[in-house]
Write an enzyme that holds these catalytic residues in place. Structure first.
Site, PDB file in Angstrom:
ATOM      1  N   HIS A   1       3.692   1.674   2.236  1.00  0.00           N
ATOM      2  CA  HIS A   1       4.842   0.882   2.098  1.00  0.00           C
ATOM      3  C   HIS A   1       5.727   2.073   1.027  1.00  0.00           C
ATOM      4  O   HIS A   1       7.149   1.408   0.794  1.00  0.00           O
ATOM      5  CB  HIS A   1       4.745  -1.120   1.480  1.00  0.00           C
TER       6      HIS A   1
ATOM      7  N   CYS B   1       2.053 -11.532  19.880  1.00  0.00           N
ATOM      8  CA  CYS B   1       1.459 -10.794  18.403  1.00  0.00           C
ATOM      9  C   CYS B   1       1.479 -10.873  17.360  1.00  0.00           C
ATOM     10  O   CYS B   1       2.915 -10.858  17.480  1.00  0.00           O
ATOM     11  CB  CYS B   1       1.050  -9.107  19.355  1.00  0.00           C
TER      12      CYS B   1
ATOM     13  N   CYS C   1      -4.093  -5.929  21.850  1.00  0.00           N
ATOM     14  CA  CYS C   1      -2.471  -5.304  21.550  1.00  0.00           C
ATOM     15  C   CYS C   1      -3.536  -3.816  20.493  1.00  0.00           C
ATOM     16  O   CYS C   1      -3.957  -4.127  19.899  1.00  0.00           O
ATOM     17  CB  CYS C   1      -1.458  -6.326  20.244  1.00  0.00           C
TER      18      CYS C   1
ATOM     19  N   CYS D   1       2.304  -8.056  15.887  1.00  0.00           N
ATOM     20  CA  CYS D   1       3.336  -7.478  14.817  1.00  0.00           C
ATOM     21  C   CYS D   1       4.746  -8.081  14.975  1.00  0.00           C
ATOM     22  O   CYS D   1       5.585  -8.016  15.050  1.00  0.00           O
ATOM     23  CB  CYS D   1       3.761  -7.034  17.323  1.00  0.00           C
TER      24      CYS D   1
ATOM     25  N   LYS E   1      -5.885  -3.084   6.914  1.00  0.00           N
ATOM     26  CA  LYS E   1      -6.708  -4.448   6.272  1.00  0.00           C
ATOM     27  C   LYS E   1      -8.416  -4.521   7.054  1.00  0.00           C
ATOM     28  O   LYS E   1      -9.143  -3.881   5.991  1.00  0.00           O
ATOM     29  CB  LYS E   1      -5.702  -5.344   6.437  1.00  0.00           C
TER      30      LYS E   1
ATOM     31  N   HIS F   1      -3.399  -3.698  17.307  1.00  0.00           N
ATOM     32  CA  HIS F   1      -3.580  -4.302  15.852  1.00  0.00           C
ATOM     33  C   HIS F   1      -4.752  -4.796  16.509  1.00  0.00           C
ATOM     34  O   HIS F   1      -5.542  -5.611  16.168  1.00  0.00           O
ATOM     35  CB  HIS F   1      -2.780  -5.528  15.283  1.00  0.00           C
TER      36      HIS F   1
ATOM     37  N   HIS G   1       0.867  -0.825   0.791  1.00  0.00           N
ATOM     38  CA  HIS G   1       0.092   0.354   0.112  1.00  0.00           C
ATOM     39  C   HIS G   1       1.181   1.347  -0.027  1.00  0.00           C
ATOM     40  O   HIS G   1       2.243   1.098   0.317  1.00  0.00           O
ATOM     41  CB  HIS G   1      -0.634   0.092   1.284  1.00  0.00           C
TER      42      HIS G   1
ATOM     43  N   LYS H   1      -5.193   5.405   9.982  1.00  0.00           N
ATOM     44  CA  LYS H   1      -4.566   4.432  10.532  1.00  0.00           C
ATOM     45  C   LYS H   1      -4.517   3.537   8.675  1.00  0.00           C
ATOM     46  O   LYS H   1      -6.036   3.184   8.785  1.00  0.00           O
ATOM     47  CB  LYS H   1      -4.719   3.483  11.481  1.00  0.00           C
TER      48      LYS H   1
END
Ligand code: ME8
Ligand code: MG
Length: 533
Positions: free
Chosen positions: A31, A136, A154, A139, A313, A157, A28, A310
């Site tokens: 990245h 996790c 977490c 992570c 997904k 996430h 995305h 943020k």
């Protein structure tokens, strides 16, 4: 702040790496952001005449990838082949001029990781113990209860970490704690910072206070997708040990001694702020354990959000660079490159919105720069038969900063990864040429037969475009190449250097090559689920 030259002997290759991306989903714009920044730095170094080595790739092992492959019902390797190829395709579109794309599933990487493991064992830094705790998989990290939300999730996430209770291997991180603290502090004192931006160093020093030995393997029954621990087929090496080692494999360690001597240590590890702990604590400790030279610095950039949310997904607001290009019918990646590199001061978080994207690309590139080129070439055709006149510039007012001063500021901005400042100053310089046209009114000079002044004005503007094309080329290489061709050059821009900005001029008599706009105005809008609320 950043002085790549100062860390290493001057003839060493400038080596810069990116984080290697997990292949649990397609790339995305977050990245892409990191990879573009790395590409800009690499291109700038090359333009300055320095040899540069740009390493990127994909991180393919671990729980997260194993789970996602299983969800897709395909073997992990087949799955990672597919997603890794998608990353490569996106990077190709973005015109990333990397030297090696490493995949942690590459055979030579297994050899390197095994060798590093054996070295750490020989050093007495690996021991077996019982691990009880939480993991996790988002992570890919062991987490502590105190780091979780009130509901036991977490925070990154929003998921419950898995309880882990198994016998596995530990790395004696505590043995290197003082040395890592010393590294960070002494570099802070000398001004040759190990952690950049500088303000992030305190956060790492704080984490170091509470550092403990870390678990560096998982039982194969719980995580099978990874590099086996040498001499213990029941254990798989922890994905972060595997991932960090990519920097050595990617620089030729144990494969190509010459390349490794030239490229290691890396000058810059470019990473996101979320993975600073791994790079600023675990990585130097590992390198100390295996007795290899330490990198120049770790630069932790900020995050790109999408419409203030943020990118994730689970939120479902993932925008890939290729889909963005498609929706805006971009034939070049440069609008995306330019926008992402100037959306915020590099290091801080930035916010992507489609309106801002469109507005700024149209204003800065299509209108400001594109029109300058277009009107200048039109006048050159009309008044000078399309030929570059005698190299004589218009006298600038004495209270104006000299171009040498401006150029020095642009160099410093690039050297400090201050892309926003670099772009601003370059476009401001171009704006000066727009202003010169408006003030001197070449059409009237032509009408009044003031031929010499007309030539001076057009020469000044044309040569400014030449300078701008070189200076902006690390950020927008194809756009600058298009300007270059319209200025009449046959030899590609990439064969020129930064020194040419001052040392050469536009050749007299060169025929310009007026073509269409270098960048059509952006009209389309993002549609569907990503439409701004
Ligand atoms: O962390 N904005 O992989 P990853 C800016 N495999 N940067 C972002 C971003 C965003 N919205 N989202 C992610 C991993 N990144 C490991 C790295 S390196 C030895 C192993 C950045 O796919 C992120 O900060 O989760 C990281 O630098 C990179 O993308 C890969 O993230
Ligand atoms: Mg991540």
């Amino acid at each position: 702040m950043i002085a790549p030259e100062s860390n290493t002997p001057t003839n060493k290759t400038f080596t810069i790496t990116t984080a290697i991306d997990y292949v649990n989903a397609a790339p995305h714009i977050g990245h892409a952001y990191e990879k573009i920044a790395t590409d800009v730095i690499t291109r700038y170094q090359r333009l300055r005449g320095r040899e540069a080595y740009f390493l990127t790739g994909t991180d393919e092992h671990g729980t997260k990838v194993q789970k996602t492959a299983a969800e897709h019902g395909i073997p992990p390797k087949a799955y990672t082949d597919q997603i890794s190829a998608e990353f490569k395709k996106a990077w190709e579109f973005l015109n990333l001029d990397y030297d090696r794309f490493i995949r942690t599933t590459d055979a030579e990487h297994y050899t390197v990781v095994e060798a590093l493991w054996r070295k750490m064992v020989a050093k007495g830094d690996i021991y077996k113990a019982r691990y009880t705790g939480l993991y996790c998989s988002g992570c890919e990290n062991f987490v502590l209860a105190r780091d979780l939300t009130e509901d036991g999730l977490c925070p990154h996430h929003q998921r419950k970490p898995d309880p882990v209770e198994e016998e596995n291997y530990f790395f004696k991180l505590t043995r290197y704690k003082e040395a890592v603290i010393q590294l960070i502090q002494s570099r802070l004192e000398s001004g040759n910072d190990f952690i950049l931006p500088r303000y992030r160093a305190q956060e790492v020093l704080h984490l170091l206070e509470e550092v403990e030995d870390i678990s560096v393997s998982r039982a194969r029954d719980s995580v099978s997708w990874g590099i086996p621990v040498p001499d213990d087929s029941e254990q798989v090496i922890y994905v972060w040990i595997d991932a960090l080692s990519n920097y050595l494999t990617g620089c030729g360690y144990l494969q190509d001694d010459k390349l490794f001597a030239r490229c290691w240590p890396a000058d810059v590890h470019m990473i996101g702020k979320d993975i600073l702990r791994f790079h600023a604590i675990y990585w130097p400790a590992m390198l100390m354990s295996v007795e290899l030279p330490l990198p120049g610095c770790v630069f932790a950039h900020g995050f790109i959000n999408l419409n203030d949310a943020k990118i994730s997904k689970s939120i479902g607001n993932v925008v890939s660079p290729l889909s963005l290009a498609e929706r805006f019918e971009l034939s070049s990646p440069d609008p995306i490159r330019y926008y992402l590199m100037t959306v915020t001061h590099f290091g801080q978080d930035g916010n992507f919105t489609e309106d801002d994207f469109k507005t700024r690309i149209n204003a800065d590139l299509a209108n400001n720069l594109g029109n300058l080129l277009n009107r200048t070439l039109n006048m050159t055709m009309k008044y000078l038969d399309g030929k570059v006149p005698v190299p004589r510039r218009v006298q600038r007012p004495t209270d104006f900063p000299s171009f040498e001063t401006v150029l020095g500021e642009i160099e410093s901005a690039y050297d400090h990864f201050a892309f926003t400042t670099a772009a601003e100053k370059i476009l401001h310089w171009a704006d000066g040429a727009n202003k010169l046209i408006n003030d001197s009114e070449p059409w009237n000079l032509h009408k009044n037969g003031e031929h010499e002044q007309l030539q001076r004005v057009l020469y000044t503007v044309l040569d400014t475009l030449r300078q701008v094309a070189i200076m902006l080329s690390p950020l927008t290489p194809s756009l600058c190449q298009a300007i270059w061709e319209q200025l009449g050059y046959r030899q590609p821009l990439c064969e020129f250097t930064w020194d040419d900005i001052l040392k050469t001029t536009l050749p007299e008599g060169q025929t310009v090559d007026l073509q269409g706009p270098i960048l059509p105005r952006l009209e389309s809008e993002l549609v569907g689920s990503n439409k701004k609320k």
